[in-house]
Design a protein around this motif. Structure first.
Motif, PDB file in Angstrom:
ATOM      1  N   ASN A  42       0.875  -0.623   0.038  1.00  0.00           N
ATOM      2  CA  ASN A  42      -0.208  -0.198   0.037  1.00  0.00           C
ATOM      3  C   ASN A  42       1.203   0.889   0.147  1.00  0.00           C
ATOM      4  O   ASN A  42       1.323   1.546   0.518  1.00  0.00           O
ATOM      5  CB  ASN A  42      -0.726  -0.112   1.394  1.00  0.00           C
ATOM      6  CG  ASN A  42      -2.170  -0.950   1.428  1.00  0.00           C
ATOM      7  OD1 ASN A  42      -3.074  -1.182  -0.409  1.00  0.00           O
ATOM      8  ND2 ASN A  42      -2.622  -1.620   1.962  1.00  0.00           N
ATOM      9  N   THR A  75      -2.371   7.831  -3.851  1.00  0.00           N
ATOM     10  CA  THR A  75      -2.083   6.690  -3.262  1.00  0.00           C
ATOM     11  C   THR A  75      -3.242   5.797  -3.535  1.00  0.00           C
ATOM     12  O   THR A  75      -3.841   5.185  -4.030  1.00  0.00           O
ATOM     13  CB  THR A  75      -3.138   7.228  -2.006  1.00  0.00           C
ATOM     14  OG1 THR A  75      -2.716   9.140  -1.763  1.00  0.00           O
ATOM     15  CG2 THR A  75      -3.751   6.815  -0.367  1.00  0.00           C
ATOM     16  N   VAL A  76      -2.627   4.295  -3.179  1.00  0.00           N
ATOM     17  CA  VAL A  76      -3.770   3.004  -3.418  1.00  0.00           C
ATOM     18  C   VAL A  76      -3.412   2.084  -1.848  1.00  0.00           C
ATOM     19  O   VAL A  76      -2.287   2.524  -0.670  1.00  0.00           O
ATOM     20  CB  VAL A  76      -2.314   1.984  -3.804  1.00  0.00           C
ATOM     21  CG1 VAL A  76      -2.791   0.614  -4.474  1.00  0.00           C
ATOM     22  CG2 VAL A  76      -2.607   2.734  -5.868  1.00  0.00           C
ATOM     23  N   MET A 132      -7.186   2.671  -6.005  1.00  0.00           N
ATOM     24  CA  MET A 132      -5.298   4.324  -6.395  1.00  0.00           C
ATOM     25  C   MET A 132      -6.534   5.414  -6.164  1.00  0.00           C
ATOM     26  O   MET A 132      -7.710   5.696  -6.835  1.00  0.00           O
ATOM     27  CB  MET A 132      -4.863   4.087  -7.592  1.00  0.00           C
ATOM     28  CG  MET A 132      -4.305   5.262  -7.862  1.00  0.00           C
ATOM     29  SD  MET A 132      -3.271   4.903  -9.696  1.00  0.00           S
ATOM     30  CE  MET A 132      -2.500   4.264  -9.831  1.00  0.00           C
ATOM     31  N   TYR A 133      -6.073   6.185  -5.907  1.00  0.00           N
ATOM     32  CA  TYR A 133      -6.905   7.789  -5.349  1.00  0.00           C
ATOM     33  C   TYR A 133      -6.030   8.390  -5.794  1.00  0.00           C
ATOM     34  O   TYR A 133      -4.897   8.974  -5.619  1.00  0.00           O
ATOM     35  CB  TYR A 133      -7.544   7.923  -4.141  1.00  0.00           C
ATOM     36  CG  TYR A 133      -8.271   7.097  -3.524  1.00  0.00           C
ATOM     37  CD1 TYR A 133     -10.000   6.602  -3.199  1.00  0.00           C
ATOM     38  CD2 TYR A 133      -8.199   5.879  -3.015  1.00  0.00           C
ATOM     39  CE1 TYR A 133     -11.098   6.204  -3.199  1.00  0.00           C
ATOM     40  CE2 TYR A 133      -8.579   4.748  -1.931  1.00  0.00           C
ATOM     41  CZ  TYR A 133     -10.076   4.655  -2.316  1.00  0.00           C
ATOM     42  OH  TYR A 133     -11.103   4.254  -1.605  1.00  0.00           O
ATOM     43  N   ALA A 179      -6.544  -0.893  -9.513  1.00  0.00           N
ATOM     44  CA  ALA A 179      -4.826  -0.269  -9.162  1.00  0.00           C
ATOM     45  C   ALA A 179      -4.486  -1.621  -9.974  1.00  0.00           C
ATOM     46  O   ALA A 179      -3.679  -1.404 -10.628  1.00  0.00           O
ATOM     47  CB  ALA A 179      -4.103  -0.191  -7.949  1.00  0.00           C
ATOM     48  N   TYR A 235       3.342   0.460  -5.336  1.00  0.00           N
ATOM     49  CA  TYR A 235       2.364  -0.210  -4.837  1.00  0.00           C
ATOM     50  C   TYR A 235       2.761  -1.972  -5.325  1.00  0.00           C
ATOM     51  O   TYR A 235       2.860  -2.634  -6.183  1.00  0.00           O
ATOM     52  CB  TYR A 235       0.864  -0.383  -4.721  1.00  0.00           C
ATOM     53  CG  TYR A 235       0.220  -0.013  -6.344  1.00  0.00           C
ATOM     54  CD1 TYR A 235      -0.429  -0.960  -6.701  1.00  0.00           C
ATOM     55  CD2 TYR A 235       0.770   1.282  -7.767  1.00  0.00           C
ATOM     56  CE1 TYR A 235      -0.385  -0.848  -8.047  1.00  0.00           C
ATOM     57  CE2 TYR A 235       0.605   1.302  -8.116  1.00  0.00           C
ATOM     58  CZ  TYR A 235      -0.506  -0.098  -8.820  1.00  0.00           C
ATOM     59  OH  TYR A 235      -1.549   0.002  -9.807  1.00  0.00           O
ATOM     60  N   VAL A 262      -0.217  -5.619  -6.120  1.00  0.00           N
ATOM     61  CA  VAL A 262      -2.241  -5.923  -6.126  1.00  0.00           C
ATOM     62  C   VAL A 262      -1.906  -6.642  -6.128  1.00  0.00           C
ATOM     63  O   VAL A 262      -0.953  -7.651  -7.293  1.00  0.00           O
ATOM     64  CB  VAL A 262      -3.127  -5.017  -7.171  1.00  0.00           C
ATOM     65  CG1 VAL A 262      -4.378  -5.774  -6.848  1.00  0.00           C
ATOM     66  CG2 VAL A 262      -2.956  -3.916  -6.477  1.00  0.00           C
TER      67      VAL A 262
END
Length: 713
Positions: A44, A95-96, A101-102, A115, A551, A553
């Motif tokens: 993250n 940000t993740v 993701m934002y 993401a 990041y 996933v």
């Protein structure tokens, strides 16, 4: 005794009961506890700089110096802005959190994406008053958002702090953060969580505003407290005790109407263990202290680092980087928290490389000065005194009586693009700039609401013939950018690599012995973190200013960056680069091992013919007046490079006859305000608009004639 069949039924029933009582997936659920153990969740990326230390460093190493050559394109997302607005620069780091993701775009738009795939979950597009585009000195950019306990916090250009539901993007609350909407405030910075508060600053120092930060209850949006960074008129009293302290360092007869400056437009950082919020403050307004505070003084808390208790808004300590500042030497650059071995013991430190060219190491518990050394060319000061922590002036920076060439200039030795610290190499990676300015005093200064109120002028390289006398005896006035690996304990460069052009991107370092940086030329560069060896470059077709992040996933590591030029130096797209060849369309680019080449945006259209302007019959005096007005109000966005600007600001040499007919409606009455071109009727008269238009037409005729002559040859 139950039968096996009954036992199975009971087990299923209990399992269903447990599932029914478990809370649903909480989107964007970052808490204090989770933040403090961020290294246990390296996949993250919780904050702009990943964790509370804001080091822009990742412990991930699946992508490393052994396999980086296979890194390529995974997916992209169109981060262009809707509602008819012009594409602007992208400066935020995404940000993740738990696979989502934002990211924040220009004006305060928010994107929530899968993401893994880039598929859009939701998009928040605030209704921003387009006239605020004029108030933004350095583009309508946004430097990030904050995710916390299921909410996404973002600030809009026109001054609102908004809390969104992290799952749906639904607006939960909205707070007006401006104290005076008649002043030219904007917000381009990211909000920051500090305890149970969400804190936001603002921009507008060049326009004559007074800086402050505002804190709100993170859950309800209720106003909590406000901390002003510079005093107002002492005759009107003090909002909090720190202002009485600060006022002692200002002339009682200061130009209070000009605001003072000190805006908090850059990064903040919060230490949850010490419960201290560290805030960097901005430049003065106006720049020259002889206009601002005629009797001198340090002028607290300009260009300072403040440590504030977020529970009550009271200051614990401060450190001023540039007392009595006159050069736009903001201390708003990103701050990094770390533990360093200093003089035989481990110290909790705060590190910053602000505009003034010195790299600072402070004790973050007490504010004690530890060290500061030059990381770029510096001529305004010889050194920082170790006993007092104050810079020792050379006199080369004082431009009151004659112009002075000063290193660094307003662009700084380091601007907003984040630097990074690797605990593995113990090096800080700085996007450093050597960029001198020739400063000129404006003999008189009068505050003008809504206008630039700097009180000084500056010229940049290449300098003209009339500037040459002021360059004698000074270092070569070259403009260079370098990625520098800096040892913060020994305070010296370990390695450096040159960068192309100007306004290159922020930095990411990783445990894979890698350093990533995007360039304004349209590439993502990757270097070996320990020695600076170039390992990989990925052409993107789009210039990059923002800092990359990484990041995971599932079990796969990705690298992501927001690509799109703009900002304070939006016109600096170097000819012949990939970024100059393709249209500047804002995108989020994501990379993976074994990825493909990055798809490029559409190419720039062929160089258009310069239209024949209307046959204005303005006098030479009117054209001279128009030129002066143009350089006061227009050139910040509409430069005079003979090319339709690749970053979305049209070069007015290409103004069409149709636009000429609408000129006053656009310039005075805001016909195109939703595109960011607000009206100037409060500053310009009909006659002023005529003069500017006549100057533009004269430039069109000159350049059109050159174009026709070139064709004949």
């Amino acid at each position: 005794m139950s039968s096996p069949k009954n036992f199975l039924l009971i087990t299923v029933a209990l399992s269903l009961s447990i599932l029914a009582t478990e809370p649903p997936v909480r989107h964007g659920w970052i808490t204090r506890e989770r933040l403090l153990r961020a290294d246990a969740e390296p996949g993250n990326w919780f904050f702009s700089g990943r964790d509370f230390r804001e080091q822009h460093y990742s412990p991930l190493a699946q992508i490393n110096d052994k396999n980086i050559q296979t890194l390529g394109f995974a997916w992209q997302y169109d981060a262009g802005v809707r509602r008819g607005r012009v594409q602007r620069g992208l400066e935020a780091t995404p940000t993740v959190v738990d696979g989502i993701m934002y990211a924040a775009g220009a004006w305060g738009v928010v994107y929530a994406l899968d993401a893994r795939t880039g598929n859009e979950r939701w998009r928040y597009d605030p209704v921003v008053d387009g006239s605020y585009g004029r108030r933004a000195c350095c583009d309508v950019v946004n430097r990030g958002l904050q995710v916390w306990e299921g909410r996404v916090y973002v600030a809009t250009l026109d001054g609102y702090l908004v809390a969104l539901d992290a799952r749906t993007g639904r607006e939960l609350w909205k707070a007006d953060t401006f104290t005076d909407r008649k002043r030219s405030y904007t917000i381009t910075s990211a909000p920051h969580i500090a305890g149970d508060k969400i804190v936001i600053g603002n921009s507008g120092g060049e326009f004559g505003v007074r800086g402050y930060i505002s804190a709100y209850d993170a859950r309800t949006g209720k106003f909590a407290w406000r901390f002003f960074t510079v005093p107002g008129d002492p005759e009107k009293g003090y909002e909090h005790p720190e202002m009485e302290l600060a006022a002692k360092t200002w002339d009682p007869n200061s130009a209070w109407e000009a605001g003072g400056g000190g805006t908090v437009w850059g990064a903040m950082v919060y230490d949850p263990e010490l419960n201290l919020l560290y805030v960097g403050t901005g430049n003065s307004s106006p720049y020259p202290i002889w206009h601002r505070s005629p009797k001198g003084g340090d002028n607290l808390f300009l260009t300072s680092i403040l440590a504030i208790n977020p529970d009550n808004g009271r200051m614990k300590w401060y450190y001023q980087t540039t007392p009595g500042e006159i050069w736009d030497y903001t201390a708003t650059q990103n701050m990094i928290l770390a533990e360093l071995p200093i003089d035989g013991r481990t110290r909790k430190v705060l590190m910053q490389a602000p505009k003034n060219g010195f790299f600072y190491v402070l004790d973050r518990e007490t504010g004690q000065f530890i060290s500061a050394e030059k990381f770029v060319q510096v001529t305004w000061a010889s050194h920082v005194d170790k006993a007092t922590g104050r810079p020792v002036l050379t006199g080369q920076g004082n431009y009151k009586d004659e112009p002075k060439l000063v290193f660094p200039g307003m662009a700084g030795g380091h601007n907003w693009q984040p630097m990074s610290y690797s605990p593995k190499t113990r090096l800080v990676y700085i996007p450093a700039i050597d960029f001198p300015f020739l400063y000129f005093n404006q003999p008189t200064f009068t505050y003008k609401p809504g206008d630039f109120n700097m009180g000084a002028d500056a010229a940049t390289p290449p300098f003209r013939a009339e500037h040459q006398p002021y360059l004698k005896g000074q270092p070569p006035a070259d403009v260079r950018e370098q990625l520098k690996a800096w040892d913060p304990v020994r305070q010296q460069v370990v390695w450096s690599v040159p960068n192309p052009g100007l306004w290159n991107g922020g930095i990411l370092s990783t445990a894979g012995n890698l350093v990533f940086q995007g360039t304004s030329a349209g590439k993502l560069m990757v270097y070996r973190a320990d020695n600076g060896e170039k390992l990989h470059e990925i052409p993107t077709g789009t210039g990059i200013m923002a800092a990359p992040m990484t990041y995971t996933v599932g079990k796969k590591q990705y690298v992501a960056v927001m690509a799109g030029l703009g900002g304070a130096w939006q016109s600096n797209v170097k000819a012949g680069t990939i970024a100059a060849e393709y249209q500047n369309l804002g995108r989020i680019l994501v990379f993976e091992l074994g990825g493909k080449p990055v798809p490029f945006p559409p190419k720039q259209p062929p160089l258009a013919a310069i239209p024949e302007p209307p046959p204005f019959t303005a006098s030479a005096e009117d054209i001279k007046k128009g030129k002066d007005l143009y350089y006061t109000h227009c050139v910040h966005c509409h430069n005079e490079v003979v090319r339709d600007n690749t970053t979305g600001y049209p070069n007015l040499v290409y103004l069409t006859p149709e636009t000429h007919r609408l000129f006053k409606q656009i310039v005075l009455h805001g016909l195109l305000k939703d595109g960011g071109m607000a009206g100037f009727s409060d500053l310009l008269s009909d006659g002023d608009a005529d003069a500017i238009q006549s100057y533009i037409a004269s430039r069109q005729r000159e350049e059109r004639q050159k174009m026709l002559s070139d064709k004949k040859r």
